[in-house]
Design a protein around this motif. Structure first.
Motif, PDB file in Angstrom:
ATOM      1  N   PRO A 182     -15.760 -27.821  68.769  1.00 38.35           N
ATOM      2  CA  PRO A 182     -14.595 -27.017  68.394  1.00 38.35           C
ATOM      3  C   PRO A 182     -13.793 -26.561  69.613  1.00 38.35           C
ATOM      4  O   PRO A 182     -14.259 -26.663  70.752  1.00 38.35           O
ATOM      5  CB  PRO A 182     -15.212 -25.817  67.663  1.00 38.35           C
ATOM      6  N   PRO A 183     -12.590 -26.033  69.390  1.00 44.25           N
ATOM      7  CA  PRO A 183     -11.739 -25.550  70.486  1.00 44.25           C
ATOM      8  C   PRO A 183     -12.445 -24.483  71.324  1.00 44.25           C
ATOM      9  O   PRO A 183     -13.276 -23.713  70.825  1.00 44.25           O
ATOM     10  CB  PRO A 183     -10.524 -24.974  69.764  1.00 44.25           C
ATOM     11  N   ILE A 184     -12.065 -24.427  72.574  1.00 43.31           N
ATOM     12  CA  ILE A 184     -12.766 -23.577  73.538  1.00 43.31           C
ATOM     13  C   ILE A 184     -12.638 -22.092  73.221  1.00 43.31           C
ATOM     14  O   ILE A 184     -13.556 -21.310  73.479  1.00 43.31           O
ATOM     15  CB  ILE A 184     -12.246 -23.888  74.967  1.00 43.31           C
ATOM     16  N   TYR A 185     -11.504 -21.677  72.629  1.00 41.38           N
ATOM     17  CA  TYR A 185     -11.317 -20.253  72.339  1.00 41.38           C
ATOM     18  C   TYR A 185     -11.682 -19.893  70.898  1.00 41.38           C
ATOM     19  O   TYR A 185     -11.345 -18.815  70.416  1.00 41.38           O
ATOM     20  CB  TYR A 185      -9.880 -19.830  72.640  1.00 41.38           C
ATOM     21  N   GLY A 186     -12.335 -20.791  70.228  1.00 40.16           N
ATOM     22  CA  GLY A 186     -12.931 -20.507  68.937  1.00 40.16           C
ATOM     23  C   GLY A 186     -11.963 -20.142  67.824  1.00 40.16           C
ATOM     24  O   GLY A 186     -10.859 -20.689  67.723  1.00 40.16           O
ATOM     25  N   GLU A 187     -12.395 -19.184  66.998  1.00 40.22           N
ATOM     26  CA  GLU A 187     -11.665 -18.847  65.772  1.00 40.22           C
ATOM     27  C   GLU A 187     -10.261 -18.323  66.052  1.00 40.22           C
ATOM     28  O   GLU A 187      -9.344 -18.573  65.282  1.00 40.22           O
ATOM     29  CB  GLU A 187     -12.464 -17.833  64.954  1.00 40.22           C
ATOM     30  N   GLN A 188     -10.082 -17.561  67.120  1.00 40.65           N
ATOM     31  CA  GLN A 188      -8.745 -17.035  67.427  1.00 40.65           C
ATOM     32  C   GLN A 188      -7.757 -18.173  67.662  1.00 40.65           C
ATOM     33  O   GLN A 188      -6.622 -18.136  67.163  1.00 40.65           O
ATOM     34  CB  GLN A 188      -8.820 -16.126  68.663  1.00 40.65           C
ATOM     35  N   GLN A 189      -8.167 -19.183  68.409  1.00 36.82           N
ATOM     36  CA  GLN A 189      -7.304 -20.336  68.672  1.00 36.82           C
ATOM     37  C   GLN A 189      -7.013 -21.099  67.384  1.00 36.82           C
ATOM     38  O   GLN A 189      -5.864 -21.502  67.141  1.00 36.82           O
ATOM     39  CB  GLN A 189      -7.972 -21.270  69.685  1.00 36.82           C
ATOM     40  N   ILE A 190      -8.011 -21.259  66.556  1.00 38.61           N
ATOM     41  CA  ILE A 190      -7.845 -22.016  65.307  1.00 38.61           C
ATOM     42  C   ILE A 190      -6.900 -21.280  64.360  1.00 38.61           C
ATOM     43  O   ILE A 190      -6.017 -21.892  63.745  1.00 38.61           O
ATOM     44  CB  ILE A 190      -9.214 -22.256  64.643  1.00 38.61           C
ATOM     45  N   LEU A 192      -4.562 -19.034  65.108  1.00 39.17           N
ATOM     46  CA  LEU A 192      -3.203 -19.093  65.656  1.00 39.17           C
ATOM     47  C   LEU A 192      -2.580 -20.459  65.382  1.00 39.17           C
ATOM     48  O   LEU A 192      -1.419 -20.554  64.973  1.00 39.17           O
ATOM     49  CB  LEU A 192      -3.233 -18.816  67.154  1.00 39.17           C
ATOM     50  N   ALA A 193      -3.359 -21.514  65.594  1.00 42.55           N
ATOM     51  CA  ALA A 193      -2.867 -22.866  65.358  1.00 42.55           C
ATOM     52  C   ALA A 193      -2.506 -23.081  63.893  1.00 42.55           C
ATOM     53  O   ALA A 193      -1.498 -23.723  63.578  1.00 42.55           O
ATOM     54  CB  ALA A 193      -3.915 -23.883  65.798  1.00 42.55           C
ATOM     55  N   LEU A 194      -3.314 -22.541  62.989  1.00 45.16           N
ATOM     56  CA  LEU A 194      -3.042 -22.679  61.557  1.00 45.16           C
ATOM     57  C   LEU A 194      -1.740 -21.986  61.179  1.00 45.16           C
ATOM     58  O   LEU A 194      -0.945 -22.517  60.387  1.00 45.16           O
ATOM     59  CB  LEU A 194      -4.206 -22.101  60.745  1.00 45.16           C
ATOM     60  N   VAL A 196       0.849 -21.441  63.159  1.00 45.44           N
ATOM     61  CA  VAL A 196       1.936 -22.271  63.699  1.00 45.44           C
ATOM     62  C   VAL A 196       2.172 -23.487  62.811  1.00 45.44           C
ATOM     63  O   VAL A 196       3.310 -23.822  62.473  1.00 45.44           O
ATOM     64  CB  VAL A 196       1.611 -22.713  65.146  1.00 45.44           C
ATOM     65  N   PHE A 197       1.091 -24.142  62.412  1.00 43.06           N
ATOM     66  CA  PHE A 197       1.189 -25.345  61.588  1.00 43.06           C
ATOM     67  C   PHE A 197       1.871 -25.048  60.256  1.00 43.06           C
ATOM     68  O   PHE A 197       2.819 -25.734  59.852  1.00 43.06           O
ATOM     69  CB  PHE A 197      -0.204 -25.938  61.361  1.00 43.06           C
ATOM     70  N   LEU A 198       1.391 -24.021  59.549  1.00 47.35           N
ATOM     71  CA  LEU A 198       1.940 -23.707  58.231  1.00 47.35           C
ATOM     72  C   LEU A 198       3.383 -23.222  58.324  1.00 47.35           C
ATOM     73  O   LEU A 198       4.230 -23.584  57.481  1.00 47.35           O
ATOM     74  CB  LEU A 198       1.066 -22.657  57.545  1.00 47.35           C
ATOM     75  N   PHE A 199       3.672 -22.411  59.323  1.00 51.20           N
ATOM     76  CA  PHE A 199       5.043 -21.928  59.523  1.00 51.20           C
ATOM     77  C   PHE A 199       6.000 -23.113  59.685  1.00 51.20           C
ATOM     78  O   PHE A 199       7.071 -23.155  59.061  1.00 51.20           O
ATOM     79  CB  PHE A 199       5.095 -21.019  60.746  1.00 51.20           C
ATOM     80  N   CYS A 200       5.619 -24.065  60.509  1.00 47.96           N
ATOM     81  CA  CYS A 200       6.493 -25.204  60.784  1.00 47.96           C
ATOM     82  C   CYS A 200       6.568 -26.175  59.610  1.00 47.96           C
ATOM     83  O   CYS A 200       7.599 -26.830  59.398  1.00 47.96           O
ATOM     84  CB  CYS A 200       6.036 -25.931  62.046  1.00 47.96           C
ATOM     85  N   SER A 250       4.720 -28.438  64.124  1.00 40.78           N
ATOM     86  CA  SER A 250       3.550 -28.692  63.281  1.00 40.78           C
ATOM     87  C   SER A 250       2.468 -29.438  64.054  1.00 40.78           C
ATOM     88  O   SER A 250       1.278 -29.089  63.990  1.00 40.78           O
ATOM     89  CB  SER A 250       3.951 -29.506  62.047  1.00 40.78           C
ATOM     90  N   TRP A 251       2.887 -30.462  64.796  1.00 39.33           N
ATOM     91  CA  TRP A 251       1.899 -31.261  65.527  1.00 39.33           C
ATOM     92  C   TRP A 251       1.378 -30.531  66.764  1.00 39.33           C
ATOM     93  O   TRP A 251       0.241 -30.752  67.180  1.00 39.33           O
ATOM     94  CB  TRP A 251       2.484 -32.628  65.882  1.00 39.33           C
ATOM     95  N   LEU A 252       2.190 -29.643  67.335  1.00 35.89           N
ATOM     96  CA  LEU A 252       1.669 -28.792  68.408  1.00 35.89           C
ATOM     97  C   LEU A 252       0.583 -27.866  67.857  1.00 35.89           C
ATOM     98  O   LEU A 252      -0.442 -27.633  68.502  1.00 35.89           O
ATOM     99  CB  LEU A 252       2.802 -27.980  69.035  1.00 35.89           C
ATOM    100  N   GLY A 253       0.821 -27.342  66.648  1.00 42.47           N
ATOM    101  CA  GLY A 253      -0.183 -26.507  66.008  1.00 42.47           C
ATOM    102  C   GLY A 253      -1.457 -27.282  65.715  1.00 42.47           C
ATOM    103  O   GLY A 253      -2.569 -26.780  65.924  1.00 42.47           O
ATOM    104  N   PHE A 254      -1.306 -28.513  65.258  1.00 39.19           N
ATOM    105  CA  PHE A 254      -2.472 -29.343  64.960  1.00 39.19           C
ATOM    106  C   PHE A 254      -3.225 -29.704  66.239  1.00 39.19           C
ATOM    107  O   PHE A 254      -4.458 -29.782  66.251  1.00 39.19           O
ATOM    108  CB  PHE A 254      -2.024 -30.607  64.223  1.00 39.19           C
ATOM    109  N   THR A 255      -2.485 -29.914  67.318  1.00 33.86           N
ATOM    110  CA  THR A 255      -3.108 -30.183  68.617  1.00 33.86           C
ATOM    111  C   THR A 255      -3.913 -28.979  69.082  1.00 33.86           C
ATOM    112  O   THR A 255      -5.049 -29.116  69.566  1.00 33.86           O
ATOM    113  CB  THR A 255      -2.039 -30.526  69.672  1.00 33.86           C
TER     114      THR A 255
END
Length: 304
Positions: A182-190, A192-194, A196-200, A250-255
């Motif tokens: 999983p991502p290095i910063y764990g749940e907080q990173q995930i 935040l990414a979600l 960003v993804f949904l917003f976009c 969206s793809w930045l969020g998925f990344t």
């Protein structure tokens, strides 16, 4: 004059047509098709100059810079396929391919992992986001988009599918791999990414609806897009192609969510391609509309 003579020239033949002055290029294509059935209208490109731009189907003969005898140059565009067919094909592939990796069907990973599931919840979240994105694209193709051009060259479907299907397999292989971390910063990173993804994703859909409402059914009319009451469209104040802006987001969020190098590379390649498209549309807007808003940038506000 009551009639004009239209001459269609190719490298192999010359065709004489007697047409009305108010005939359109589309009608001339239909007449040419009757005498040469192998070249249906969507396959034809008709130009005033051999190296010039293709004339639009709605262009009227008497409004073109021609005399009583008009000479046009014909070019065969090759076999054509509808945009809807291409979009449905290129978007269905990533949806199915990703799910094959997610469910770990045989012959992808080691046999002991066949039909097993990942212990990391971000893998399941990524699958839902990826599937949502392509289901959205499929539904928009069927019920939202209105295409100014009905067809594209048949060869494009192979190029487009190679791009979308290939990247989907590459991304899915690593995200769903049994050794994925999983991502290095764990749940907080995930989380935040979600967001960003949904917003976009919502923003991208809002822009597609706004663009759809600019073009009546069956029309090829082009208008300047402006913000509506929907706040997600207010970005039109600064950007000509905000659908690409939101797609990039969206793809930045998925990344960020997956922290996967193939996803980052897909995002970069997509950004480069969308920038090319956005710049082309931006130039087209500036050329076509004298009152086009001067503050707008093609894809990124004040930057690009």
């Amino acid at each position: 004059p009551s009639h004009l003579a239209a001459i269609l020239r190719t490298s192999l033949l010359r065709v004489f047509l007697c047409v009305e002055p108010n005939a359109t290029i589309g009608e001339i294509k239909s007449m040419f098709h009757k005498s040469h059935p192998q070249w249906y209208p969507a396959r034809q490109s008709i130009r005033l100059d051999p190296k010039g731009k293709s004339l639009k189907d709605e262009d009227v003969l008497q409004h073109l810079p021609v005399g009583t005898t008009a000479t046009f140059y014909f070019r065969d565009l090759g076999a054509q396929i509808s945009w809807v067919t291409v979009f449905l094909t290129e978007y269905t592939g990533p949806l199915v391919i990703y799910l094959m990796f997610y469910f770990r069907v045989p012959f992808i990973y080691a046999p002991k992992y066949d039909f097993t599931t990942s212990k990391h919840w971000v893998v399941h979240l990524a699958c839902m986001c990826h599937s949502f994105h392509y289901v959205k694209r499929l539904l928009e193709t069927l019920f939202v988009h209105r295409f100014s051009h009905g067809t594209m060259p048949l060869r494009n479907i192979f190029k487009n599918c190679t791009y979308y299907w290939g990247f989907a397999a590459w991304m899915a292989y690593y995200i769903n791999h049994p050794l994925y971390t999983p991502p290095i910063y764990g749940e907080q990173q995930i989380r935040l990414a979600l967001i960003v993804f949904l917003f976009c994703q919502i923003g991208n859909f809002s822009i597609h609806i706004a663009l759809r409402n600019l073009r009546p059914p069956g029309s090829k009319t082009r208008k300047i897009p402006y913000p509506t009451k929907n706040p997600f469209t207010w970005i039109f104040l600064l950007v000509s192609c905000p659908n690409y802006t939101y797609e990039l987001g969206s793809w930045l969020g998925f990344t960020l969510m997956t922290q996967c190098l193939p996803v980052a590379f897909f995002t970069l390649v997509g950004f480069i391609q969308m920038t090319v498209w956005a710049k082309g549309k931006h130039r087209s807007y500036l050329k076509e509309f004298r009152d086009y808003p001067p503050l707008r940038s093609p894809i990124l506000p004040f930057v690009l």
